[in-house]
Design a protein around this motif. Structure first.
Motif, PDB file in Angstrom:
ATOM      1  N   LEU A 146       2.457   6.143  -8.118  1.00 56.96           N
ATOM      2  CA  LEU A 146       1.693   6.222  -7.407  1.00 56.96           C
ATOM      3  C   LEU A 146       0.883   6.337  -8.764  1.00 56.96           C
ATOM      4  N   GLU A 147       0.683   6.904  -9.568  1.00 52.93           N
ATOM      5  CA  GLU A 147      -0.330   7.042 -10.695  1.00 52.93           C
ATOM      6  C   GLU A 147      -0.634   6.104 -11.483  1.00 52.93           C
ATOM      7  N   LYS A 148       0.440   4.881 -11.572  1.00 51.75           N
ATOM      8  CA  LYS A 148       0.443   3.684 -12.770  1.00 51.75           C
ATOM      9  C   LYS A 148      -0.712   3.158 -10.864  1.00 51.75           C
ATOM     10  N   GLU A 164      13.076   8.490   4.770  1.00 49.16           N
ATOM     11  CA  GLU A 164      12.342   8.702   5.737  1.00 49.16           C
ATOM     12  C   GLU A 164      13.087   7.639   7.084  1.00 49.16           C
ATOM     13  N   ILE A 165      12.765   6.393   6.678  1.00 48.62           N
ATOM     14  CA  ILE A 165      13.634   5.763   7.430  1.00 48.62           C
ATOM     15  C   ILE A 165      14.994   6.174   8.313  1.00 48.62           C
ATOM     16  N   TRP A 166      16.253   6.477   7.397  1.00 47.29           N
ATOM     17  CA  TRP A 166      17.080   7.132   7.948  1.00 47.29           C
ATOM     18  C   TRP A 166      16.784   8.403   8.586  1.00 47.29           C
ATOM     19  N   ARG A 167      15.342   8.788   8.576  1.00 47.52           N
ATOM     20  CA  ARG A 167      15.447   9.656   9.750  1.00 47.52           C
ATOM     21  C   ARG A 167      15.312   9.039  11.196  1.00 47.52           C
ATOM     22  N   ASP A 168      14.980   7.854  11.361  1.00 43.80           N
ATOM     23  CA  ASP A 168      14.886   7.285  12.618  1.00 43.80           C
ATOM     24  C   ASP A 168      15.748   6.324  12.603  1.00 43.80           C
ATOM     25  N   LYS A 222       1.193  -1.357   0.319  1.00 49.37           N
ATOM     26  CA  LYS A 222      -0.427   0.099   0.352  1.00 49.37           C
ATOM     27  C   LYS A 222       0.949   0.891  -0.401  1.00 49.37           C
ATOM     28  N   PRO A 223       0.301   2.913  -0.626  1.00 49.31           N
ATOM     29  CA  PRO A 223       1.080   4.113  -0.287  1.00 49.31           C
ATOM     30  C   PRO A 223       1.193   3.646   1.085  1.00 49.31           C
ATOM     31  N   ASN A 224       2.486   4.277   1.269  1.00 45.57           N
ATOM     32  CA  ASN A 224       3.326   4.968   2.630  1.00 45.57           C
ATOM     33  C   ASN A 224       2.720   5.943   3.010  1.00 45.57           C
TER      34      ASN A 224
END
Length: 456
Positions: free
Chosen positions: A436-438, A230-234, A220-222
């Motif tokens: 995401l468009e696809k 984003e993962i590297w921010r935490d 699913k879109p996250n």
């Protein structure tokens, strides 16, 4: 990556740590380009993770590559965990969840990077296809849960797996579910290193937006364009981030050494044994105060290993590593070295890039880095959208590559490798937005087509 342990001389002084980094300085005529990329193996049937063991596992894939290439195997406790090219300097290694990494040899031009990738792709296909294995070029596995992903038999990963949840919420996702492409570049002096480090740190979010393609988690879109970013921010903020000190007066090799001395360690390697020292600093080890080795001092190899477990957006070793990009399909891989070579290996472009970023403050750079995973090109710094900055950087990179004038056998310079990025800028949206468009259109709310459209 390939060979963890080289020099067992005990270290006597901080100067030796500085000298180790300083040894990376080289004349411009010896500048090289190194490109590393990771890709996620999946079973062609059913799109499942690929285990290490078994007749169709990753161990067999490496054994097949060894026979095909004649490279030296890298072994750990009887398991093949990588391959090393003694003549050219390239290596193949495994990330924790089986992500298959090519660490390219140091080459002179982006044309050679392209040739290396084409050869690697052909070689990997020859071995992987009969095993029923395909490879995905995305920044993060789009459909698997963490629990589904196998663990590779490497000692250092066991230590990191235990430590990561103590220091951030996404460390295990980083290890087991993400892929990156990175470019390693040289510097001609300490001042040159500092300038390139500053420019590339400040502009790392541009690469993140251009290469963003990890918008899905478990089908699913996250909510992000680059969830990998984003993962590297935490993951572990003691060893990652934007290195604000690099922009302060007095920045140089010594300052980076002082930073690295205080970054918590993961492991110390003795023989084939990885000893868990997670959480203790290199500084204490240096002072003979490591609880696992009371009174003992680290070796140069311990230092080299430790530097490879620091994960800022740009990492200093004996070269600079650009670490901000998601893994991408193979056609777009040479665009990353091309982008950074055009900006950093041409002095006019480097000066112009410095002019773009020199007035940004540390909080502004941090805010841009924090916003880019979600907003991509729509992130802002001062009164500018990142999209405008990316466009400007691409023009500078293009001009830098043209001035470099490295021509292939058809008379083309390296600027042609920027074409995929120029198409992204023309379309005005990142690869993630296209996906995401696809997903919302022709894919009918399924990520399964990604295993066909974004496979190597």
């Amino acid at each position: 990556m390939a060979r963890d342990q080289i020099d067992m001389t005990p270290l006597q002084s901080r100067d030796e740590l500085v000298a180790w980094l300083e040894a990376g300085v080289k004349p411009e005529s010896e500048f090289r380009i190194g490109t590393e990329h990771e890709k996620t193996p999946f079973t062609l049937e059913g799109h499942h993770p690929v285990p290490y063991g078994g007749a169709k596992g990753i161990g067999e894939l490496l054994e097949g590559m060894k026979l095909l290439l004649g490279w030296e195997p890298i072994m750990e406790r009887g398991n093949i965990i990588g391959l090393y090219d003694v003549t050219g300097g390239g290596a193949i290694s495994l990330e924790p969840g089986g992500q298959f990494e090519l660490s390219g040899a140091p080459v002179e031009t982006v044309h050679q990077t392209q040739s290396e990738l084409m050869a690697h792709l052909a070689q990997v296909r020859e071995i992987a296809t009969p095993l029923g294995i395909g490879f995905l070029g995305l920044g993060m596995t789009p459909s698997w849960s963490r629990a589904q992903i196998p663990v590779m038999p490497k000692g250092r990963y066991k230590i990191m797996t235990n430590y990561m949840p103590k220091v951030g919420k996404y460390g295990l996702d980083m290890m087991y579910r993400t892929c990156t492409v990175q470019t390693n570049l040289d510097f001609a002096s300490e001042a040159d290193m500092v300038k390139k480090l500053r420019v590339s740190l400040a502009l790392q979010p541009v690469a993140t937006a251009l290469f963003a393609n990890s918008p899905f988690t478990e089908g699913k879109p996250n909510g992000f364009l680059s969830f990998r970013s984003e993962i590297w921010r935490d993951t572990d903020n003691a060893r990652s981030g934007m290195l604000p000190f690099a922009f302060e007066d007095g920045m140089g090799f010594e300052r980076y050494v002082d930073y690295a001395l205080d970054v918590p360690m993961y492991f110390v390697k003795r023989g084939d044994e990885y000893i868990d020292v997670s959480g203790s600093s290199f500084r204490d080890f240096f002072a003979g105060k490591n609880p696992a080795f009371p009174g003992q001092r680290p070796t140069l190899s311990d230092w080299a290993n430790h530097l490879s477990t620091i994960f800022p957006e740009v990492r200093l070793k004996r070269y600079l590593e650009m670490r901000g990009a998601d893994g991408v399909p193979w056609g777009r891989l040479p665009a990353l070295p091309a982008f950074w070579v055009g900006l950093l290996y041409d002095n006019d472009s480097l000066d112009a890039a410095w002019d773009i970023v020199r007035h940004w403050t540390a909080p502004e750079r941090q805010a841009l880095r924090d916003d880019v995973p979600r907003f991509g090109f729509k992130a802002r710094i001062k009164d500018r959208y990142l999209f405008e900055i990316a466009k400007e950087c691409l023009i500078l990179s293009h001009a830098g590559l043209r001035r470099r004038g490295r021509i292939d056998h058809l008379g083309r310079d390296e600027s042609r490798y920027l074409e995929p990025l120029e198409r992204i800028i023309e379309a005005g949206r990142s690869p993630a937005e296209e996906m995401l468009e696809k997903f919302n259109g022709p894919w009918n709310g399924s990520v399964e087509p990604a295993y066909r459209e974004y496979a190597f």
